[in-house]
Write a protein that holds these residues in place. Structure first.
Motif: not given
Ligand SMILES: [Cu+2]
Lengths: 223, 307
Positions: A130-138, A93-97
């Motif tokens: 951070g990832c703008n799609i999955h806010d928990w990604m840190k 899937i796509r991420h937005h770092v």
């Molecule tokens: Cu993501």
């Protein structure tokens, strides 16, 4: 003319490396929290008192921070300033770092696979990812002002090997560190081929929260 | 696809819709980005399962509830559409009551959601337009109905620990047309319901493993409930009943009137891992009109999986 200068450069670098190896020292570090628990993923780095030691030392060519199952892997990546960091995406899937940190602000809009260009980290300090799609990604990139760095394991332990003999200030950084790494500095004097020196750090931690990920009964939040 | 576009246009009025339409008609600049599987198994108690406004007529029951859902999230990737996602989902819900088997049901449903995040970062606010449809297939087939819900939700994360959202939705149920008429002149369509609901939700992380949630909603519109035949005769004299019929499951009368309901839910979510959690909570609801109010209390615990 060009060939001979290249040979001269090669000889100089080889000589330097031989010198480093010949007079190398080892530093063992241990990082614990104020409650005495081992601190994993702490970056321990040694800043030489003599800046000349750093001359000619190049940053690593490339370092990867991967994305797997909607998490960054690893959680903490230490690099020497001037390092290019790649953000490959192993998920389908796509991420937005992105990062808003003072040491590096950047954004890699939605992508799969490998981004076109790596991100160049040239300013020392912490960079919160951070990832703008999955806010928990840190996750964090810590840009060191010294090429002599390592990260602690689950036991809070780490080793710095092949350090040139000399005076250093050894510091530690961790995402939960209260205060600046400069405030953690410990002076050590390393002699060539001597027994490993041990430095211990007890860090004051701040609580770090990351947005909730697990399924809840009140569907909400941006997903 | 044309239907989806028409739906988006119908919802309209929001800037993101036009952006989306451009992305939709123009060259394909988006791809299926994410598949999400949701599953949960729940145990629930309900102390006023018939929503009676008469204390003596209240019936309680326990139920097992299972939900399985699958959704695809379509991620747009042109300009500000980088922040816009379309969620298309299908789900099936099963409810198995321990005493009143007539309430057992299988509810297949579909849902469509369009979410736009206003900027970069975890604390950027987001807006979600949602439409869903559910077909309730109940053991007591008098209760069969189709439900359509459409709404808008605005949310924001204020700190890594705390996020909140407000939601407004319109809900329309369409029940059976051939339920027995018991008072000439008064329709029997007690399951034809129209209501609007305003909900406020707040989530706060108590510990990195425990999330506490509060949910309050105010419903305005059709209320229905059940009571004995004797009581419904009395109720007819004190409220403006808009429909009533016989209720096979509870062996009394089902009625409908215009009213309101306040519902408060407090729940906790204990994360077992990134994809699993145990959720538990309580829901208190009070609804009706004037002094004719039902009071319903529910307790639940469930195991949820999301991947
Ligand atoms: Cu993501």
């Amino acid at each position: 003319m060009k060939a001979s200068s290249n040979i001269a450069k090669f000889l100089a670098i080889s000589l330097m490396l031989v010198c480093v190896r010949a007079g190398a020292a080892t530093l063992n570090a241990e990082v614990v929290s104020s409650k005495g628990k081992p601190v994993r993923d702490a970056v321990v780095f040694a800043v030489p008192a003599d800046p000349a030691v750093l001359q000619g030392i190049q940053a690593q060519k490339q370092v990867d921070v991967d994305q797997v199952d909607k998490e960054f892997i690893p959680y903490v990546t230490a690099v020497y300033r001037g390092t290019d960091v790649n953000f490959p995406n192993s998920d389908k899937i796509r991420h937005h770092v992105y990062s808003f940190s003072e040491a590096k602000q950047f954004e890699i809009p939605l992508y799969t696979g490998a981004p076109e260009k790596p991100i160049h980290f040239d300013k020392p300090g912490e960079v919160a990812l951070g990832c703008n799609i999955h806010d928990w990604m840190k996750a964090y990139v810590f840009v060191c002002e010294s090429p002599f760095f390592t990260t602690t394991d689950a036991d809070g332990k780490a080793s710095l090997t092949d350090l040139p003999a000399g005076q250093y200030q050894v510091r530690v950084w961790h995402p939960t560190l209260r205060g600046k790494p400069e405030d953690t500095g410990q002076k050590v004097s390393l002699e060539a081929d001597s027994a490993p020196q041990i430095v211990q750090f007890t860090i004051r931690e701040k609580k770090l929260w990351k947005p909730w990920r697990a399924p809840t009964s009140t569907t909400g939040g941006y997903r | 696809m044309a239907l989806t576009k028409r739906l988006l246009q119908a919802i309209g009025g929001v800037g993101v819709t036009s952006v989306l339409s451009v992305g939709w008609i123009g060259p394909v600049q988006a791809e299926w980005a994410e598949s999400v599987l949701d599953a949960s198994a729940e145990y629930r108690t309900n102390d006023d399962v018939n929503l009676s406004v008469f204390n003596d007529d209240e019936k309680s029951d326990k139920l097992l509830r299972g939900v399985l859902g699958f959704s695809k999230i379509y991620q747009f990737d042109a300009g500000i559409a980088d922040y816009t996602r379309l969620n298309i989902g299908a789900s099936i819900e099963l409810q198995d009551y321990s005493e009143f088997d007539g309430l057992d049901r299988v509810n297949p449903g579909v849902a469509l959601g369009l979410t736009h995040k206003f900027g970069l970062g975890p604390d950027a606010p987001w807006l979600n337009l949602h439409v869903s449809g559910v077909v309730e297939n109940v053991d007591d087939s008098d209760r069969n109905k189709n439900i359509i819900n459409a709404g808008i939700r605005l949310g924001r994360r204020f700190t890594p620990r705390f996020d909140a959202a407000i939601d407004w939705s319109y809900d329309k149920s369409n029940g059976k047309d051939d339920l027995p008429v018991i008072s000439p002149g008064l329709p029997s369509s007690v399951y034809d319901l129209q209501r609007s609901i305003i909900t406020a939700i707040g989530n706060y992380q108590v510990t990195p493993r425990l999330l506490g949630s509060i949910r309050y909603s105010y419903l305005n519109g059709d209320i229905n409930g059940e009571c004995t035949v004797e009581n419904v005769g009395f109720l007819l004299t004190v409220i403006d009943m808009t429909a009533h019929t016989l209720d096979r499951t509870f062996e009394g009368c089902r009625y409908r009137f215009d009213g309101y309901a306040n519902t408060l839910g407090l729940s906790g979510s204990y994360a077992l891992g990134p994809h699993t959690a145990i959720n538990f909570g309580s829901v208190w609801s009070k609804g009706g009109t004037g002094r004719w109010l039902y009071r319903q209390n529910q307790l639940f615990v469930n195991f949820s999986y999301r991947h």
